[in-house]
Design a protein around this motif. Structure first.
Motif, PDB file in Angstrom:
ATOM      1  N   LEU A 282      25.475  84.825  51.805  1.00  0.00           N
ATOM      2  CA  LEU A 282      24.092  84.217  50.931  1.00  0.00           C
ATOM      3  C   LEU A 282      24.507  82.813  51.375  1.00  0.00           C
ATOM      4  O   LEU A 282      25.632  82.267  51.311  1.00  0.00           O
ATOM      5  N   ILE A 283      23.277  82.192  51.916  1.00  0.00           N
ATOM      6  CA  ILE A 283      23.152  80.925  52.601  1.00  0.00           C
ATOM      7  C   ILE A 283      22.119  80.486  51.977  1.00  0.00           C
ATOM      8  O   ILE A 283      21.061  80.581  51.839  1.00  0.00           O
ATOM      9  N   ARG A 284      22.303  79.207  51.344  1.00  0.00           N
ATOM     10  CA  ARG A 284      21.790  78.062  50.870  1.00  0.00           C
ATOM     11  C   ARG A 284      20.434  77.654  51.344  1.00  0.00           C
ATOM     12  O   ARG A 284      21.083  76.943  52.703  1.00  0.00           O
ATOM     13  N   ASN A 285      18.874  77.961  51.494  1.00  0.00           N
ATOM     14  CA  ASN A 285      18.700  76.820  52.799  1.00  0.00           C
ATOM     15  C   ASN A 285      18.237  75.261  52.526  1.00  0.00           C
ATOM     16  O   ASN A 285      17.646  74.915  51.531  1.00  0.00           O
TER      17      ASN A 285
ATOM     18  N   SER B 271      14.589  79.003  48.557  1.00  0.00           N
ATOM     19  CA  SER B 271      15.713  78.504  48.331  1.00  0.00           C
ATOM     20  C   SER B 271      17.384  79.070  49.426  1.00  0.00           C
ATOM     21  O   SER B 271      18.325  78.790  49.169  1.00  0.00           O
ATOM     22  N   THR B 272      17.310  80.340  49.777  1.00  0.00           N
ATOM     23  CA  THR B 272      18.349  81.546  50.082  1.00  0.00           C
ATOM     24  C   THR B 272      17.646  82.234  50.664  1.00  0.00           C
ATOM     25  O   THR B 272      16.737  82.758  51.480  1.00  0.00           O
TER      26      THR B 272
ATOM     27  N   GLY C 130      24.242  78.727  41.725  1.00  0.00           N
ATOM     28  CA  GLY C 130      23.353  79.150  42.675  1.00  0.00           C
ATOM     29  C   GLY C 130      24.187  80.372  43.811  1.00  0.00           C
ATOM     30  O   GLY C 130      24.143  81.097  43.236  1.00  0.00           O
ATOM     31  N   THR C 131      24.126  79.558  45.199  1.00  0.00           N
ATOM     32  CA  THR C 131      24.831  80.902  46.556  1.00  0.00           C
ATOM     33  C   THR C 131      26.267  81.370  46.281  1.00  0.00           C
ATOM     34  O   THR C 131      26.777  81.793  46.320  1.00  0.00           O
TER      35      THR C 131
END
Length: 332
Positions: free
Chosen positions: A165-168, A116-117, A212-213
């Protein structure tokens, strides 16, 4: 008729009929934090302390809620005045005098931290001139398109390098590029810095709440605190949905070792989690963290989390000294 706007920077600006406060400010050299200009992001949110104005209907609930409108909050990209006004800008004069810029950089590393990240690091000579406050963000242009995505810095700028940090996001433009096409040396364009969510001078205990991110701006803030120290306690609560969403735990442990009065905890919302601490962030905020209101709270997460935390704090009957927050939502 021309009206006058008093900003708390301090600065007075003149505004022409039909002109938005944001446009008038930029025209006169005051760079109120601004991004979309469409009433969708909330980056330009300020508080009108007096005066008559119209907000129109060109903004969404996530950018400015009905409760915030009732409290006098405005989006300066939509605000058109009908009298002289006093507007409080939630940013320092230094931020508002720092012009946004465009920068060229190259990918130095892409790492899949979890399903996810994604961690992205970029480097460029022009980035050595990029000045931002920990907590701010930039717009990254998705290669091969004209679209941009907004990401908070997850590190300070050092040696012309910054990280994110990038959410996938399944099907996401930037996520698809980073997970399948990106390689070291690929060019990226960015514009910024943007946003009024940044670390202020530490004058009392801090409570940092990440979803989360939304952890990204806090790791940049913690880098700053680790470099400069703090006389006040700093506690971070980091909440995610699933076990695999937990990332950067070793980095947080390293900050705890470097910053004597920094502590953190993490929690996972899924009832199927194997992580020891389950539930939502609000379930892991202790009375000591709120310090009877003598606390500065920083919150970064998706809109439902921001609303839940705001409601929780109201239910405690405590009004924090300062409450700074940033909402974000993934783009497909």
């Amino acid at each position: 008729m021309t009206h006058t706007i008093a900003l708390n920077l301090p600065r007075f600006i003149d505004i022409n009929p039909g002109e938005t406060v944001a446009d008038a400010s930029y025209r006169q050299g005051i760079n109120i934090p601004l991004d979309c200009r469409d009433g969708a992001c909330g980056a330009c949110k300020c508080q009108a302390e007096s005066g008559l104005y119209d907000l129109g209907e060109e903004f969404i609930e996530d950018a400015l809620s009905d409760d915030e409108v009732a409290q006098g909050y405005v989006l300066t990209c939509q605000m058109r005045v009908e009298s002289d006004c006093v507007v409080r800008v939630p940013a320092s004069s230094a931020v508002c005098k720092a012009p946004q810029g465009s920068y060229e950089a190259a990918i130095s590393e892409v790492r899949q931290l979890s399903e996810s990240t994604i961690a992205l690091s970029i480097r460029g000579e022009s980035l050595s001139r990029l000045a931002f406050l920990p907590g701010q963000y930039v717009n990254l242009k998705v290669p091969g398109t004209e679209q941009t995505r907004a990401y908070s810095f997850s590190s300070l700028q050092k040696g012309g390098q910054v990280s994110f940090l990038i959410r996938n996001v399944p099907g996401g433009l930037m996520s698809s590029f980073l997970s399948s096409l990106a390689k070291a040396g690929d060019s990226l364009e960015l514009n910024g810095p943007l946003g009024s969510f940044y670390l202020r001078e530490i004058r009392r205990p801090l409570l940092l709440l990440a979803g989360g991110t939304g952890l990204a701006p806090f790791t940049a803030m913690l880098e700053k605190i680790a470099d400069e120290g703090s006389e006040h306690p700093v506690h971070l609560v980091y909440g995610v949905t699933h076990d695999h969403d937990l990332v950067e735990m070793e980095r947080l442990a390293d900050f705890a070792a470097r910053i004597p009065n920094f502590t953190f905890s993490a929690c996972v919302a899924s009832p199927d989690s194997a992580y020891p601490q389950k539930g939502y962030v609000t379930q892991h905020i202790e009375p000591t963290h709120l310090n009877d209101g003598e606390v500065d709270i920083y919150l970064c997460g998706p809109p439902p989390m921001v609303e839940a935390v705001s409601q929780f704090i109201r239910e405690q009957g405590i009004e924090p000294a300062n409450f700074y927050y940033e909402k974000f939502a993934a783009s497909a």
